[in-house]
Design a protein around this motif. Structure first.
Motif, PDB file in Angstrom:
ATOM      1  N   SER A   1       0.837  -1.104   0.055  1.00 45.91           N
ATOM      2  CA  SER A   1      -0.008   0.217   0.029  1.00 45.91           C
ATOM      3  C   SER A   1       1.007   1.452  -0.019  1.00 45.91           C
ATOM      4  O   SER A   1       0.694   2.138  -1.041  1.00 45.91           O
ATOM      5  CB  SER A   1      -0.845   0.116   1.363  1.00 45.91           C
ATOM      6  N   PRO A   2       1.886   1.373   0.895  1.00 40.96           N
ATOM      7  CA  PRO A   2       2.561   2.642   0.936  1.00 40.96           C
ATOM      8  C   PRO A   2       3.563   2.486  -0.340  1.00 40.96           C
ATOM      9  O   PRO A   2       3.788   3.870  -0.899  1.00 40.96           O
ATOM     10  CB  PRO A   2       3.202   2.468   2.288  1.00 40.96           C
ATOM     11  N   LEU A   3       3.973   1.622  -0.810  1.00 40.52           N
ATOM     12  CA  LEU A   3       4.641   1.592  -1.982  1.00 40.52           C
ATOM     13  C   LEU A   3       4.232   2.205  -3.320  1.00 40.52           C
ATOM     14  O   LEU A   3       4.954   2.806  -4.036  1.00 40.52           O
ATOM     15  CB  LEU A   3       5.333  -0.089  -2.204  1.00 40.52           C
ATOM     16  N   VAL A   4       2.927   1.684  -3.356  1.00 36.30           N
ATOM     17  CA  VAL A   4       2.150   2.137  -4.498  1.00 36.30           C
ATOM     18  C   VAL A   4       2.172   3.658  -4.456  1.00 36.30           C
ATOM     19  O   VAL A   4       2.351   4.269  -5.662  1.00 36.30           O
ATOM     20  CB  VAL A   4       0.688   1.833  -4.506  1.00 36.30           C
ATOM     21  N   GLN A   5       1.966   4.498  -3.213  1.00 37.77           N
ATOM     22  CA  GLN A   5       1.773   5.801  -3.344  1.00 37.77           C
ATOM     23  C   GLN A   5       3.303   6.381  -3.575  1.00 37.77           C
ATOM     24  O   GLN A   5       3.398   7.548  -4.111  1.00 37.77           O
ATOM     25  CB  GLN A   5       1.317   6.421  -1.840  1.00 37.77           C
TER      26      GLN A   5
END
Length: 231
Positions: free
Chosen positions: A146-150
């Motif tokens: 999830s944070p890697l996508v952003q």
């Protein structure tokens, strides 16, 4: 006035009586226009329902699209959409039913008329996801991804700004259809398909996909007679 327009210019049960007449007493182009208006309105209704986030209206529209998709050969869509409606409304418990229905559409921007199908966002995230070894269905995977996508999207924005790209979003502006509509209106004034002209013919007669699809589904159903189509 709206009811009068629909009964006059949209295909209803009257279409069968029109097509049962002799060729010299028919206006095939007018009949085609009635069916086209019906299909356009079905598309417009579904599009509007999705954009405004009206889940109940989306489900109602799906019922009309199922037989049409059956005729054009989209059998997997028909099967999954039918099973989805049956499971949600007749099989799943109330809590699960509510959770599923409220996650069909999402509104990433929070703006009016900007609701989108949830799979659009899922596919977009898949586009930004890097290769992963192991299962994609674990809590560890979700927390890591999830944070890697952003972060990945932020990096893309920095690169675009560095190269002075003007389009930093996947959301495009609405098209300007003024000239297109003006040209169409000019054609309609010269030869409108919505004005009945007895004896007028056409190169192609549009089929009533809805009725045809219902007949195919009735034959394919258990006890629906011979000639049922195999999925």
């Amino acid at each position: 006035m709206v009811h009068e327009m629909v009964h006059t210019y949209v295909a209803t049960h009257r279409l069968e009586r029109m097509r049962a007449k002799q060729e010299t007493m028919r206006d095939v182009q007018f009949e085609n226009a009635l069916l086209l208006n019906k299909y356009f309105l079905l598309y417009e209704e579904l599009s509007y329902a999705m954009n405004c986030g009206d889940i109940g209206r989306v489900e109602t529209c799906i019922v009309s699209w199922i037989p049409i998709l059956k005729v054009v050969g989209k059998h997997k869509y028909v099967t999954h959409m039918t099973n989805f409606l049956l499971n949600v409304h007749f099989l799943y418990p109330p809590g699960l039913k509510r959770a599923i229905r409220y996650h069909i559409l999402v509104n990433p921007t929070g703006k009016v008329m900007k609701w989108r199908a949830v799979d659009w966002c899922v596919e977009l995230n898949n586009l930004f996801t890097k290769v992963w070894k192991g299962s994609n269905h674990t809590v560890q995977r979700i927390l890591l991804e999830s944070p890697l996508v952003q972060v990945y999207r932020n990096i893309q924005g920095m690169v675009q700004q560095t190269f002075e790209h003007t389009h930093l979003t996947t959301n495009r502006s609405d098209p300007d259809m003024t000239k297109t509509f003006s040209k169409i209106l000019e054609r309609f004034v010269l030869n409108s398909p919505h004005v009945v002209r007895i004896g007028r013919k056409t190169r192609h007669e549009i089929a009533d996909m809805n009725n045809k699809g219902c007949q195919m589904m009735a034959k394919a159903a258990p006890g629906g007679g011979e000639g049922g189509e195999r999925e």
